[in-house]
Design an enzyme around this catalytic site. Structure first.
Site, PDB file in Angstrom:
ATOM      1  N   LYS A 204       0.832  -1.210   0.000  1.00 53.41           N
ATOM      2  CA  LYS A 204       0.000   0.000   0.000  1.00 53.41           C
ATOM      3  C   LYS A 204       0.857   1.246   0.000  1.00 53.41           C
ATOM      4  CE  LYS A 204      -0.608   0.089   5.051  1.00 53.41           C
ATOM      5  NZ  LYS A 204      -1.545  -0.112   6.151  1.00 53.41           N
ATOM      6  N   ASP A 230      -3.192  -9.277  10.895  1.00 51.52           N
ATOM      7  CA  ASP A 230      -2.577  -8.041  11.401  1.00 51.52           C
ATOM      8  C   ASP A 230      -2.754  -7.991  12.908  1.00 51.52           C
ATOM      9  OD1 ASP A 230      -1.135  -5.723  11.211  1.00 51.52           O
ATOM     10  OD2 ASP A 230      -2.561  -4.650   9.946  1.00 51.52           O
ATOM     11  N   GLY A 237     -10.231   1.033   7.533  1.00 51.16           N
ATOM     12  CA  GLY A 237     -10.160   1.506   6.155  1.00 51.16           C
ATOM     13  C   GLY A 237      -9.211   0.675   5.309  1.00 51.16           C
ATOM     14  N   THR A 238      -7.989   0.462   5.799  1.00 50.76           N
ATOM     15  CA  THR A 238      -6.999  -0.332   5.075  1.00 50.76           C
ATOM     16  C   THR A 238      -7.474  -1.768   4.903  1.00 50.76           C
ATOM     17  OG1 THR A 238      -5.175   1.019   5.900  1.00 50.76           O
ATOM     18  CG2 THR A 238      -4.614  -1.173   5.123  1.00 50.76           C
TER      19      THR A 238
END
Length: 336
Positions: A204, A230, A237-238
């Protein structure tokens, strides 16, 4: 020094359900009732924290269960003041059990004239009289070096590995583990090794903090059930954008396994509308009612692993044995 009879647990207001669950699990392991120390942790009218312990803790091995999640400052102050109350009450040893360590994302100076808040918080914890910290999935492993006391950092990946093997039984050959950014590759690789799955990365590029400008999938995810791994999901959002990119790249399903569900702001709404089939988080942070009601969010318990880790610390036995999912399998039998 006389042999201590039992470890004693105390909890602030950050995550009482988890603290009670840990006490119940310890009761099962010990075969006797383990309960939270009778105390009050309250606020004065001006929001000052006030702590009073109603039981004798002189010479006891104390474990304070208190994640420093939202509201981070209030929960941190509760932890420090509880530690001070116990120290002044002559507790033999104080261990802070911090399932989610707040301020961990401020672990370095990313720009000029910025603080390293994680180090400041570590200093405050040590000065409060805490002699050991037990936490889970620190945002950056080097934070352990910020403390001048022992730090045991547990991992959610063995628990996640057990859950994946249970949820995707017979479909493990179709799984692809995905890191949502380059910085999380080590964490994703760890889980991929545990379930013998290939690894992919979503690269990203950010224009500015909180906004993702472009995402590219590194690796072939076509026809795969992708599992994004994660440590923290904040506004989501990501995560939701990564799920969309993976579906566009040919993934059949996208699931996410996140250690700490901060889930602030629009996160729950984004996840409920996302192409993600499921988001799995731990209960290191107490879930809000909105999180509990969201159909594609599932919570896995951390009480079994924390209860065993507390007993191991109290007994002076290995905590690192809990890094192996085979060790955790009997502890989690019938739960996941």
């Amino acid at each position: 020094m006389p042999q201590l009879v039992e470890p004693k647990l105390m909890s602030g207001n950050a995550n009482l359900p988890l603290a009670r669950s840990i006490a119940r699990r310890m009761s099962m392991h010990r075969g006797i009732n383990v309960d939270l120390v009778n105390a009050r942790v309250e606020r004065f009218n001006d929001q000052e924290v006030y702590v009073e312990v109603y039981e004798n803790v002189r010479g006891e091995d104390m474990f304070i269960i208190q994640p420093t999640s939202n509201p981070a400052n209030d929960n941190l102050m509760e932890l420090l003041i509880m530690a001070d109350a116990l120290k002044r009450s002559s507790a033999a040893r104080i261990t802070a059990v911090i399932p989610y360590f707040g301020y961990a994302r401020q672990d370095r100076r990313s720009k000029a004239r910025t603080p390293i808040s994680a180090k400041l918080v570590a200093n405050m914890i040590v000065e409060a009289g805490i002699e050991r910290v037990l936490t889970m999935d620190l945002h950056a492993a080097q934070i352990q070096g910020f403390f001048d006391i022992p730090v045991d950092n547990l991992y959610a990946s063995p628990v996640f590995a057990l859950d994946i093997k249970n949820q995707f039984k017979g479909k493990l050959n179709d799984i692809m583990v995905v890191s949502p950014d380059v910085g999380g590759v080590a964490r994703a690789r760890e889980l991929a090794k545990r379930i013998n799955a290939p690894l992919s990365i979503v690269d990203k590029r950010r224009e500015k903090a909180g906004e993702v400008a472009e995402m590219t999938v590194i690796g072939d995810v076509k026809g795969k059930k992708c599992i994004i791994v994660d440590d923290i999901c904040d506004t989501a959002g990501t995560l939701c954008k990564a799920a969309e990119v993976l579906i566009e790249a040919g993934a059949t399903e996208v699931h996410s396994y996140i250690s700490h569900g901060v889930l602030s702001g629009p996160a729950v709404e984004r996840i409920s509308k996302s192409v993600m089939k499921s988001l799995v988080i731990t209960d290191s942070i107490e879930a809000t009612e909105a999180v509990k009601k969201t159909k594609n969010i599932r919570i896995v318990p951390t009480a079994p692993v924390f209860a065993q880790a507390i007993l191991n610390i109290w007994n002076g036995t290995s905590v690192s044995s809990l890094f192996d999912h085979e060790t955790l399998e009997p502890i989690y039998e019938g739960i996941l």
